[in-house]
Design an enzyme around this catalytic site. Sequence first.
Site, mmCIF file in Angstrom:
data_model
loop_
_atom_site.group_PDB
_atom_site.id
_atom_site.type_symbol
_atom_site.label_atom_id
_atom_site.label_comp_id
_atom_site.label_asym_id
_atom_site.label_seq_id
_atom_site.Cartn_x
_atom_site.Cartn_y
_atom_site.Cartn_z
ATOM 1 N N SER A 134 0.840 -1.189 0.000
ATOM 2 C CA SER A 134 0.000 0.000 0.000
ATOM 3 C C SER A 134 0.878 1.243 0.000
ATOM 4 C CB SER A 134 -0.890 0.011 1.241
ATOM 5 O OG SER A 134 -0.083 0.250 2.378
ATOM 6 N N LYS A 135 0.221 2.379 0.004
ATOM 7 C CA LYS A 135 0.938 3.659 -0.015
ATOM 8 C C LYS A 135 1.970 3.758 1.105
ATOM 9 C CE LYS A 135 -2.063 7.025 -2.188
ATOM 10 N NZ LYS A 135 -3.444 7.294 -1.913
ATOM 11 N N ARG A 136 1.626 3.127 2.204
ATOM 12 C CA ARG A 136 2.511 3.119 3.362
ATOM 13 C C ARG A 136 3.920 2.641 2.997
ATOM 14 N NH1 ARG A 136 2.866 -0.537 7.124
ATOM 15 N NH2 ARG A 136 1.434 -1.939 6.082
ATOM 16 N N HIS A 137 4.011 1.747 2.017
ATOM 17 C CA HIS A 137 5.311 1.208 1.627
ATOM 18 C C HIS A 137 6.029 2.090 0.624
ATOM 19 C CE1 HIS A 137 3.077 -2.503 2.867
ATOM 20 N NE2 HIS A 137 4.195 -2.652 3.525
ATOM 21 N N GLY A 138 5.436 3.217 0.295
ATOM 22 C CA GLY A 138 6.039 4.067 -0.745
ATOM 23 C C GLY A 138 5.176 3.992 -1.984
#
Length: 469
Positions: A240-244
Amino acid sequence: MAGVRVRFAPSPTGALHIGSVRTALFNWLYARHCGGQFLLRIEDTDKERSTKENTEAIFKILRWLRIDWDEEPVTQSERIDRHREVALELLKSGNAYYCYCTQEELAQKKEITIKAGGSYSYDRKCRDTGMQHRPDTKPVIRLKTQITGTTTVNDMIQGDVTIDHSRLDDLVLLRSDGSPTYMLSVVVDDHDMGITHVIRGDDHLTNTFRQIQIYKACNWRIPQFGHIPLIYGPDGAKLSKRHGAASANDYYSLGYLPSALLNYLVRLGWSHGDDEIISREQAIEWFDLTNVGKSPSRFDMAKLQNLNSHYIRQMANDSLLDYMEPFLGLQLDEDKRGKILRGMNSLKERAKTIVDLANSSKIYTESPVAYASECAKYATSKHLELLRAVCEILGSHSSQITEESLQQDIRDMAAAAGIKLVEIAQALRGALCGRLVSPSVFEIIAIIGWQEATKRIENYIRHFNVTPR
Ligand code: GLU
């Protein structure tokens, strides 16, 4: 296997997730491998979250990756009447029924069941009451799902997966406002589009069993299914966005080449022996769903970056320049183009991304606007003295400057001064590029010309507070 028709059915409710791009790619490869057709369907029935811009962005990403489709894309929201028609046919054939239970009633039953520790599904209260539609009410239409027995899906990726019908509920086909549900729309569209193989993320596996119930009720041929495991981030959680970067568009902005991203995504969950570098032609030739792994894949940014470097090195210089242009922030005239092209072979050896490449190419088109802090080490009075001597050499080369002759002269000068060539080279690098990593300084001077080089060296000397002689 001609006759294969697959589809990619994104919902344009946000940026296209990189996992969805892989789903599109696997479908496309399967179609191309089999000599079949790859179709697009825009699932835009969520009116609030679907936008035209998102739809356009999906087309753009697919075009960028050269994932081409064979027929005019289908827009799901334009087919609502047809979905409704099928729901009414199912009513007529006795495979569906009106349900008059109110939201409140259902919510209450749900709460009681959950409080008692059970798992809720609709209790089929209206299923066999034979109630006819009353014009003053707004019922939903539910499917009469099979209650006994089991269904086995012979999944092309997951193998045989069986579900007991007792776990299925009488799903809603048409809401009380007359709008079709996602479950119904997908089945009707896949059927009408003649889809033979449904290849999608394994988060849809439970939907598949519910959708098969609709196929059965309609007496339609059930397509084959293949459910692709999801993509995880390095920490094992769903990417997800959390990972970049999680959306396909991010990879464009970060400077990845479509060929590299395509190669990376092909290998993410699918393999062909130990091959890592796989061209699009080879992927088409080799792709097969049987070699798609059953477990989730982990996104490995370093691996993608290595592939990107590889494809950058392989690419023809003028094509690379086309990819770089949007990242340059300036209009290239013939002169600038020529300079970057002359320096490209050295630049591309080092670049990991097109953004890197665009940034590093600026040494050929603009004087440094600032100097990295490490340059100071090569700006002592001794270095500045040497740079002045370099300016003299440059002046003497003014008519015809070649990398070799310049290098020889500066080498001789270093030898005469009793210092290492690297000392001069680093000071020159600082002056020409504003930092200490770059292609050969002699190559840079040969490309930008002696006048520009002299100007940059003088700026450097001035910056470090010593007036040129
Ligand atoms: N629109 C769905 C999604 O974006 C895909 C549905 C399907 O492939 O059947 O997840």
